[in-house]
Enzyme design. Structure first.
Site, short mmCIF file in Angstrom:
data_model
loop_
_atom_site.label_atom_id
_atom_site.label_comp_id
_atom_site.label_asym_id
_atom_site.label_seq_id
_atom_site.Cartn_x
_atom_site.Cartn_y
_atom_site.Cartn_z
N PHE A 1 49.01 53.86 68.00
CA PHE A 1 48.91 53.07 66.78
C PHE A 1 49.73 53.79 65.71
O PHE A 1 49.85 55.01 65.74
CB PHE A 1 47.45 52.97 66.30
CG PHE A 1 46.70 51.81 66.89
CD1 PHE A 1 46.29 51.85 68.21
CD2 PHE A 1 46.40 50.69 66.13
CE1 PHE A 1 45.60 50.78 68.76
CE2 PHE A 1 45.70 49.63 66.66
CZ PHE A 1 45.29 49.67 67.99
N LYS B 1 28.57 78.00 52.28
CA LYS B 1 29.09 76.96 51.37
C LYS B 1 30.03 77.60 50.32
O LYS B 1 29.67 78.63 49.73
CB LYS B 1 27.89 76.29 50.68
CG LYS B 1 28.27 75.13 49.81
CD LYS B 1 27.05 74.54 49.15
CE LYS B 1 27.50 73.67 47.99
NZ LYS B 1 26.40 73.32 47.11
N ASN C 1 39.07 60.84 57.13
CA ASN C 1 39.79 59.66 56.64
C ASN C 1 38.88 58.44 56.76
O ASN C 1 37.72 58.56 57.15
CB ASN C 1 41.10 59.47 57.41
CG ASN C 1 40.84 59.32 58.90
OD1 ASN C 1 40.16 58.39 59.33
ND2 ASN C 1 41.34 60.25 59.69
O1 PMT Z 1 38.92 52.59 62.82
P1 PMT Z 1 39.19 51.34 61.97
O2 PMT Z 1 38.49 51.39 60.65
O3 PMT Z 1 38.96 50.08 62.74
O4 PMT Z 1 40.76 51.36 61.57
C1 PMT Z 1 41.73 51.18 62.54
C2 PMT Z 1 42.91 52.15 62.37
C3 PMT Z 1 43.63 51.87 61.06
C4 PMT Z 1 42.40 53.61 62.37
C5 PMT Z 1 43.85 51.92 63.60
O5 PMT Z 1 44.28 50.58 63.60
C6 PMT Z 1 45.05 52.85 63.57
O6 PMT Z 1 46.09 52.56 63.00
N1 PMT Z 1 44.91 54.05 64.20
C7 PMT Z 1 45.90 55.12 64.16
C8 PMT Z 1 45.79 55.87 62.87
C9 PMT Z 1 46.75 57.04 62.80
O7 PMT Z 1 46.31 58.16 62.84
O8 PMT Z 1 48.01 56.73 62.78
P2 PMT Z 1 49.22 57.79 62.71
O9 PMT Z 1 50.39 56.97 62.41
O10 PMT Z 1 48.87 58.93 61.80
O11 PMT Z 1 49.30 58.38 64.19
C10 PMT Z 1 50.12 57.78 65.18
C11 PMT Z 1 49.47 57.87 66.54
O12 PMT Z 1 49.38 59.26 66.92
C12 PMT Z 1 48.07 57.30 66.61
O13 PMT Z 1 47.95 56.62 67.83
C13 PMT Z 1 47.18 58.54 66.56
O14 PMT Z 1 45.96 58.33 67.31
C14 PMT Z 1 48.04 59.59 67.23
N2 PMT Z 1 47.82 60.96 66.73
C15 PMT Z 1 48.07 61.26 65.43
C16 PMT Z 1 47.92 62.57 65.00
C17 PMT Z 1 47.47 63.55 65.90
N3 PMT Z 1 47.29 64.79 65.51
N4 PMT Z 1 47.22 63.22 67.17
C18 PMT Z 1 47.39 61.94 67.60
O15 PMT Z 1 47.14 61.63 68.77
#
Ligand code: PMT
Length: 400
Positions: free
Chosen positions: A323, A288, A209
């Site tokens: 986040f 590949k 991503n």
């Molecule tokens: O890295 P930058 O370019 O500075 O951008 C910042 C950001 C947009 C990446 C950051 O601000 C942000 O939003 N990070 C979380 C992105 C995300 O994966 O969000 P989500 O809504 O899909 O996940 C929710 C939370 O669960 C997040 O804290 C994520 O780390 C966590 N997660 C998600 C999926 C997974 N399999 N395991 C996790 O721990």
């Protein structure tokens, strides 16, 4: 951190003196109030005019010159300073300060100041390794002075080894640390995740991503500046590891899961800024994947939800912050995640807003709490967002 801080840059007689010009220029760009002091030898390598132009302040070159103000100048500067940086610092200045010699403006001001003094030595490798210099460096540390170690490499004198002035970013990072006097996270271990994960399809392709890692790196750096022992588990990014932060590089969600779980139990605070891939290819091909007629259908498997697992394992007193990166119904989704994953709060960013989310230097966030309450923030740099998150965490710890 540097804004409106008074920084005295001392320049001594080394070939690396020209790098002081860039240091002063970078400090000015960060809005510091910079005053330069040059030793006599430094003036053989760099002109005072250069530093005066860059610092926009008179440069002090003489101890007993006619003062520009009524007060004793070296004492005035020593008192006004928030920080002294001596870069480059020769073996001579290290030896003099070590023994309390005050025979020019710089040594006199250093003796008179109560501000932290940071030396960035630069010299020939044999001079650096000489036991006298090493003893002086050890003694300076004991006396409470600070050092940024020189780097190894080709030296101007033609030899090779340790003695090159440290990179300016390292000098600035150390300087920034010294300017933060209040360390509310002292003694706390903070775990931050950052960046994307990469899920391989074959030896050349992967699913990933747009995360750059900037948000997570800013959090780890600020946590370190606030005194924490900061651990950063980072997916692949182009960012340099933050000086002072223990950075653990990983590639896949599974690797991130393993590293996070290894450290989580010992950490008082965990902040998950990484954009973890929810899915990985069911199979990683050894060779590949070749073009074929018709469509290629990929089968994906679920990755572990690291944050949800941290929520299940959450210990008493541990603070868990996630986040939420969303493109629609941002606050509804964030409210759902904060409860589901048993978080203290979640930082929601709306990826559709300009200046928010992936790759930008800024972010626009809302903190969402399990009871449904919220705190909205205007657009800020990712460093400022990191500080706001840490402030919220410190406030919650103070209430416990
Ligand atoms: O890295 P930058 O370019 O500075 O951008 C910042 C950001 C947009 C990446 C950051 O601000 C942000 O939003 N990070 C979380 C992105 C995300 O994966 O969000 P989500 O809504 O899909 O996940 C929710 C939370 O669960 C997040 O804290 C994520 O780390 C966590 N997660 C998600 C999926 C997974 N399999 N395991 C996790 O721990």
């Amino acid at each position: 951190m540097f804004k409106e801080k008074t920084i005295v840059v001392g320049v001594t007689g080394s070939i690396a003196a020209y790098k002081a010009a860039e240091l002063v220029s970078q400090l000015k760009k960060k809005d510091a109030n910079v005053h330069c002091v040059m030793t006599k030898a430094a003036q053989a390598f760099l002109t005072a005019l250069t530093l005066r132009t860059l610092s926009q302040n008179p440069v002090v070159t003489e101890l007993l010159a006619e003062p520009q103000r009524w007060e004793v100048e070296h004492v005035g500067l020593a008192t006004a300073a928030d920080l002294f940086i001596v870069a480059p610092a020769t073996a001579n200045i290290l030896a003099k300060v070590c023994h309390g010699i005050a025979d020019d403006f710089l040594t006199t001001a250093i003796l008179a100041t109560k501000a932290p003094v940071l030396f960035a030595p630069a010299m020939n490798v044999c001079m650096y390794e000489n036991p006298v210099t090493q003893q002086n460096l050890a003694r300076l540390k004991e006396l409470g002075y600070f050092l940024v170690e020189p780097e190894e490499g080709d030296l101007a004198c033609g030899s090779q080894g340790k003695g090159r002035l440290a990179k300016l970013e390292h000098i600035l990072a150390r300087a920034e640390e010294l300017l933060v006097r209040d360390k509310p996270l002292q003694g706390k271990k903070v775990l931050v995740t950052a960046g994307p994960t990469r899920e391989s399809l074959d030896p050349v392709r992967f699913l990933s991503n747009r995360s750059s890692g900037k948000m997570g790196y800013a959090l780890a750096r600020q946590a370190h500046l606030w005194g924490a022992e900061a651990i950063l588990v980072s997916g692949p990014t182009d960012l340099a590891p933050c000086p002072g932060v223990h950075c653990i590089p990983v590639e896949t969600a599974e690797e991130m899961y393993q590293e996070v779980m290894k450290h989580a139990a010992d950490c008082r605070i965990i902040i998950k800024a990484a954009a973890v891939a929810d899915y990985r290819p069911k199979e990683r091909k050894e060779e590949k994947i070749k073009k074929q007629a018709g469509e290629l259908v990929l089968e994906l498997s679920r990755n572990p939800d690291i944050l949800a697992e941290l929520g299940r394992r959450k210990q008493k007193g541990q603070i868990l912050v996630g986040f939420a990166a969303e493109t629609e119904k941002v606050l509804d989704h964030a409210a759902e995640k904060v409860r589901q994953k048993q978080l203290d709060f979640i930082v929601a960013n709306d990826l559709t807003k300009e200046g928010a989310g992936f790759a930008a230097d800024t972010n626009i966030v809302t903190f969402v709490f399990p009871d449904g309450s919220r705190k909205d923030f205007a657009k800020m740099s990712k460093d400022e967002v990191a500080k706001a998150i840490l402030e919220e965490i410190v406030m919650r710890m103070d209430k416990e």
